[in-house]
Write a protein that holds these residues in place. Sequence first.
Motif, PDB file in Angstrom:
ATOM      1  N   ALA A 178       0.881  -1.230  -0.065  1.00 54.41           N
ATOM      2  CA  ALA A 178       0.137   0.028  -0.116  1.00 54.41           C
ATOM      3  C   ALA A 178       0.750   1.425  -0.043  1.00 54.41           C
ATOM      4  O   ALA A 178       1.948   1.395   0.643  1.00 54.41           O
ATOM      5  CB  ALA A 178      -0.936   0.020   1.126  1.00 54.41           C
ATOM      6  N   ARG A 179       0.561   2.118  -0.625  1.00 50.57           N
ATOM      7  CA  ARG A 179       1.073   3.671  -0.808  1.00 50.57           C
ATOM      8  C   ARG A 179       0.089   4.476  -0.690  1.00 50.57           C
ATOM      9  O   ARG A 179      -0.320   5.375  -1.664  1.00 50.57           O
ATOM     10  CB  ARG A 179       1.904   3.546  -1.994  1.00 50.57           C
ATOM     11  CG  ARG A 179       2.989   2.789  -2.427  1.00 50.57           C
ATOM     12  CD  ARG A 179       4.053   2.872  -1.267  1.00 50.57           C
ATOM     13  NE  ARG A 179       5.052   1.736  -1.506  1.00 50.57           N
ATOM     14  CZ  ARG A 179       6.086   1.762  -0.866  1.00 50.57           C
ATOM     15  NH1 ARG A 179       6.226   2.590   0.233  1.00 50.57           N
ATOM     16  NH2 ARG A 179       7.154   0.744  -1.036  1.00 50.57           N
ATOM     17  N   PRO A 180      -0.427   4.858   0.545  1.00 53.30           N
ATOM     18  CA  PRO A 180      -1.576   5.954   0.712  1.00 53.30           C
ATOM     19  C   PRO A 180      -0.938   7.232   0.501  1.00 53.30           C
ATOM     20  O   PRO A 180      -2.140   8.035   0.208  1.00 53.30           O
ATOM     21  CB  PRO A 180      -2.020   5.395   2.440  1.00 53.30           C
ATOM     22  CG  PRO A 180      -0.924   4.978   3.147  1.00 53.30           C
ATOM     23  CD  PRO A 180      -0.143   4.176   1.953  1.00 53.30           C
ATOM     24  N   GLU A 181       0.053   7.331   0.563  1.00 55.14           N
ATOM     25  CA  GLU A 181       0.314   8.958   0.413  1.00 55.14           C
ATOM     26  C   GLU A 181       0.341   9.533  -1.018  1.00 55.14           C
ATOM     27  O   GLU A 181       0.479  10.444  -1.423  1.00 55.14           O
ATOM     28  CB  GLU A 181       1.968   9.062   0.739  1.00 55.14           C
ATOM     29  CG  GLU A 181       2.973   8.301  -0.058  1.00 55.14           C
ATOM     30  CD  GLU A 181       3.286   6.907   0.266  1.00 55.14           C
ATOM     31  OE1 GLU A 181       4.152   6.021  -0.231  1.00 55.14           O
ATOM     32  OE2 GLU A 181       2.487   6.158   1.092  1.00 55.14           O
ATOM     33  N   ILE A 182       0.199   8.380  -1.951  1.00 55.79           N
ATOM     34  CA  ILE A 182      -0.241   8.622  -3.199  1.00 55.79           C
ATOM     35  C   ILE A 182      -1.459   8.100  -3.680  1.00 55.79           C
ATOM     36  O   ILE A 182      -1.945   8.001  -4.968  1.00 55.79           O
ATOM     37  CB  ILE A 182       0.955   8.254  -4.586  1.00 55.79           C
ATOM     38  CG1 ILE A 182       1.231   6.641  -4.193  1.00 55.79           C
ATOM     39  CG2 ILE A 182       2.263   8.923  -4.080  1.00 55.79           C
ATOM     40  CD1 ILE A 182       1.911   6.128  -5.470  1.00 55.79           C
ATOM     41  N   GLY A 183      -2.256   7.775  -2.758  1.00 58.97           N
ATOM     42  CA  GLY A 183      -3.770   7.193  -3.118  1.00 58.97           C
ATOM     43  C   GLY A 183      -3.919   5.734  -3.460  1.00 58.97           C
ATOM     44  O   GLY A 183      -4.672   5.254  -4.184  1.00 58.97           O
ATOM     45  N   ILE A 184      -2.731   4.907  -3.313  1.00 58.61           N
ATOM     46  CA  ILE A 184      -2.781   3.576  -3.554  1.00 58.61           C
ATOM     47  C   ILE A 184      -3.068   2.804  -2.130  1.00 58.61           C
ATOM     48  O   ILE A 184      -2.093   2.530  -1.601  1.00 58.61           O
ATOM     49  CB  ILE A 184      -1.425   3.021  -4.484  1.00 58.61           C
ATOM     50  CG1 ILE A 184      -1.476   3.783  -5.657  1.00 58.61           C
ATOM     51  CG2 ILE A 184      -1.792   1.568  -4.553  1.00 58.61           C
ATOM     52  CD1 ILE A 184      -0.823   3.480  -6.859  1.00 58.61           C
ATOM     53  N   ASN A 185      -4.165   2.578  -2.117  1.00 59.40           N
ATOM     54  CA  ASN A 185      -4.475   1.978  -0.598  1.00 59.40           C
ATOM     55  C   ASN A 185      -4.929   0.414  -0.656  1.00 59.40           C
ATOM     56  O   ASN A 185      -5.011  -0.333   0.213  1.00 59.40           O
ATOM     57  CB  ASN A 185      -5.896   2.632  -0.097  1.00 59.40           C
ATOM     58  CG  ASN A 185      -5.519   4.028   0.271  1.00 59.40           C
ATOM     59  OD1 ASN A 185      -4.311   4.398   0.927  1.00 59.40           O
ATOM     60  ND2 ASN A 185      -6.109   5.159  -0.534  1.00 59.40           N
ATOM     61  N   THR A 186      -5.259   0.048  -2.135  1.00 63.09           N
ATOM     62  CA  THR A 186      -5.922  -1.273  -2.377  1.00 63.09           C
ATOM     63  C   THR A 186      -4.973  -2.081  -3.432  1.00 63.09           C
ATOM     64  O   THR A 186      -4.331  -1.118  -4.365  1.00 63.09           O
ATOM     65  CB  THR A 186      -7.301  -1.335  -2.632  1.00 63.09           C
ATOM     66  OG1 THR A 186      -7.520  -0.593  -3.993  1.00 63.09           O
ATOM     67  CG2 THR A 186      -8.085  -0.831  -1.446  1.00 63.09           C
ATOM     68  N   MET A 187      -5.141  -3.146  -3.736  1.00 63.46           N
ATOM     69  CA  MET A 187      -4.823  -3.823  -4.898  1.00 63.46           C
ATOM     70  C   MET A 187      -5.309  -3.380  -5.959  1.00 63.46           C
ATOM     71  O   MET A 187      -4.602  -3.128  -7.113  1.00 63.46           O
ATOM     72  CB  MET A 187      -4.946  -5.362  -4.809  1.00 63.46           C
ATOM     73  CG  MET A 187      -4.287  -6.352  -5.833  1.00 63.46           C
ATOM     74  SD  MET A 187      -2.432  -6.225  -6.069  1.00 63.46           S
ATOM     75  CE  MET A 187      -2.374  -7.547  -7.120  1.00 63.46           C
ATOM     76  N   GLN A 188      -6.611  -3.104  -6.059  1.00 67.90           N
ATOM     77  CA  GLN A 188      -7.457  -2.393  -7.172  1.00 67.90           C
ATOM     78  C   GLN A 188      -6.717  -1.254  -7.408  1.00 67.90           C
ATOM     79  O   GLN A 188      -6.645  -1.080  -8.755  1.00 67.90           O
ATOM     80  CB  GLN A 188      -8.800  -2.471  -7.046  1.00 67.90           C
ATOM     81  CG  GLN A 188      -9.502  -3.678  -7.092  1.00 67.90           C
ATOM     82  CD  GLN A 188      -9.446  -4.352  -8.538  1.00 67.90           C
ATOM     83  OE1 GLN A 188      -9.518  -3.595  -9.458  1.00 67.90           O
ATOM     84  NE2 GLN A 188      -9.425  -5.690  -8.291  1.00 67.90           N
ATOM     85  N   ASP A 189      -6.417  -0.407  -6.441  1.00 63.78           N
ATOM     86  CA  ASP A 189      -5.732   1.050  -6.942  1.00 63.78           C
ATOM     87  C   ASP A 189      -4.396   0.726  -7.571  1.00 63.78           C
ATOM     88  O   ASP A 189      -4.066   1.636  -8.640  1.00 63.78           O
ATOM     89  CB  ASP A 189      -5.534   1.814  -5.541  1.00 63.78           C
ATOM     90  CG  ASP A 189      -6.661   2.226  -4.862  1.00 63.78           C
ATOM     91  OD1 ASP A 189      -7.774   2.278  -5.617  1.00 63.78           O
ATOM     92  OD2 ASP A 189      -6.731   2.422  -3.818  1.00 63.78           O
ATOM     93  N   ALA A 190      -3.592  -0.274  -7.187  1.00 66.40           N
ATOM     94  CA  ALA A 190      -2.249  -0.524  -7.905  1.00 66.40           C
ATOM     95  C   ALA A 190      -2.651  -1.125  -9.402  1.00 66.40           C
ATOM     96  O   ALA A 190      -1.915  -0.542 -10.362  1.00 66.40           O
ATOM     97  CB  ALA A 190      -1.752  -1.873  -7.198  1.00 66.40           C
ATOM     98  N   ILE A 191      -3.614  -1.904  -9.578  1.00 65.76           N
ATOM     99  CA  ILE A 191      -4.034  -2.316 -10.846  1.00 65.76           C
ATOM    100  C   ILE A 191      -4.370  -1.260 -11.616  1.00 65.76           C
ATOM    101  O   ILE A 191      -4.035  -1.300 -13.006  1.00 65.76           O
ATOM    102  CB  ILE A 191      -5.161  -3.402 -10.721  1.00 65.76           C
ATOM    103  CG1 ILE A 191      -4.498  -4.790 -10.206  1.00 65.76           C
ATOM    104  CG2 ILE A 191      -5.894  -3.907 -12.117  1.00 65.76           C
ATOM    105  CD1 ILE A 191      -5.482  -5.696  -9.812  1.00 65.76           C
ATOM    106  N   GLN A 192      -5.182  -0.078 -11.286  1.00 70.87           N
ATOM    107  CA  GLN A 192      -5.746   0.875 -12.016  1.00 70.87           C
ATOM    108  C   GLN A 192      -4.256   1.588 -12.393  1.00 70.87           C
ATOM    109  O   GLN A 192      -4.205   2.065 -13.664  1.00 70.87           O
ATOM    110  CB  GLN A 192      -6.371   1.823 -11.146  1.00 70.87           C
ATOM    111  CG  GLN A 192      -7.747   1.157 -11.185  1.00 70.87           C
ATOM    112  CD  GLN A 192      -8.825   1.863 -10.189  1.00 70.87           C
ATOM    113  OE1 GLN A 192      -8.354   3.015  -9.765  1.00 70.87           O
ATOM    114  NE2 GLN A 192     -10.017   1.417  -9.860  1.00 70.87           N
ATOM    115  N   ALA A 193      -3.288   1.791 -11.594  1.00 74.55           N
ATOM    116  CA  ALA A 193      -2.226   2.541 -11.843  1.00 74.55           C
ATOM    117  C   ALA A 193      -1.373   1.853 -13.054  1.00 74.55           C
ATOM    118  O   ALA A 193      -0.767   2.440 -13.942  1.00 74.55           O
ATOM    119  CB  ALA A 193      -1.285   3.046 -10.843  1.00 74.55           C
ATOM    120  N   ILE A 194      -1.309   0.543 -12.902  1.00 76.26           N
ATOM    121  CA  ILE A 194      -0.477  -0.362 -13.927  1.00 76.26           C
ATOM    122  C   ILE A 194      -1.246  -0.241 -15.178  1.00 76.26           C
ATOM    123  O   ILE A 194      -0.434   0.024 -16.155  1.00 76.26           O
ATOM    124  CB  ILE A 194      -0.441  -1.870 -13.143  1.00 76.26           C
ATOM    125  CG1 ILE A 194       0.317  -1.790 -12.000  1.00 76.26           C
ATOM    126  CG2 ILE A 194       0.340  -2.699 -13.974  1.00 76.26           C
ATOM    127  CD1 ILE A 194       0.453  -2.751 -10.962  1.00 76.26           C
TER     128      ILE A 194
END
Length: 161
Positions: free
Chosen positions: A116-132
């Motif tokens: 998780a990287r809450p400081e950049i808005g990546i709180n969940t696996m789905q957030d990471a997938i969206q960025a990827i």
Amino acid sequence: MKSVPPMTSFSFWTSSTPSSAQVVNMTATLSPGEETPAPGLLAGSVGAATVSVDASNEEIAVTLSLFNFATGTTAGHIHVGPRGIAGPVVINFPIPTGRTGDLPLSFRVGPSAFVARPEIGINTMQDAIQAIVGGNAYVNIHTSANPGGEIRGQLSVLPIR
């Protein structure tokens, strides 16, 4: 003369999102020149990554073809960040440490590999997938000679055939 029955109207619905799992296939070419900041030396290592992101199952299948490591591997990850900018790790890879030479690897990772990287808005696996899948991520392989990263490649979506 026969009469023709009246036409029955009908419609059908289509969706741009398939009902089955959507998998996004991506690729990256890894080289020392993509590192940010550059490692400051000429490294002969190169590589390629094929990444298949299954958003529905929160799973990422990875195939790495890595070549010419003069010093031992220490880690591998997917980082969030655009080309030319160093970003934080969001997915850890199960890279064997201390490997030199060539290293072909295939593996799958899921939520247990997520950071998780809450400081950049990546709180969940789905957030990471969206960025990827949005093109805001890169593959990075680290070695003992270049602990900040020896080769890097920005992930891009493969065209649908």
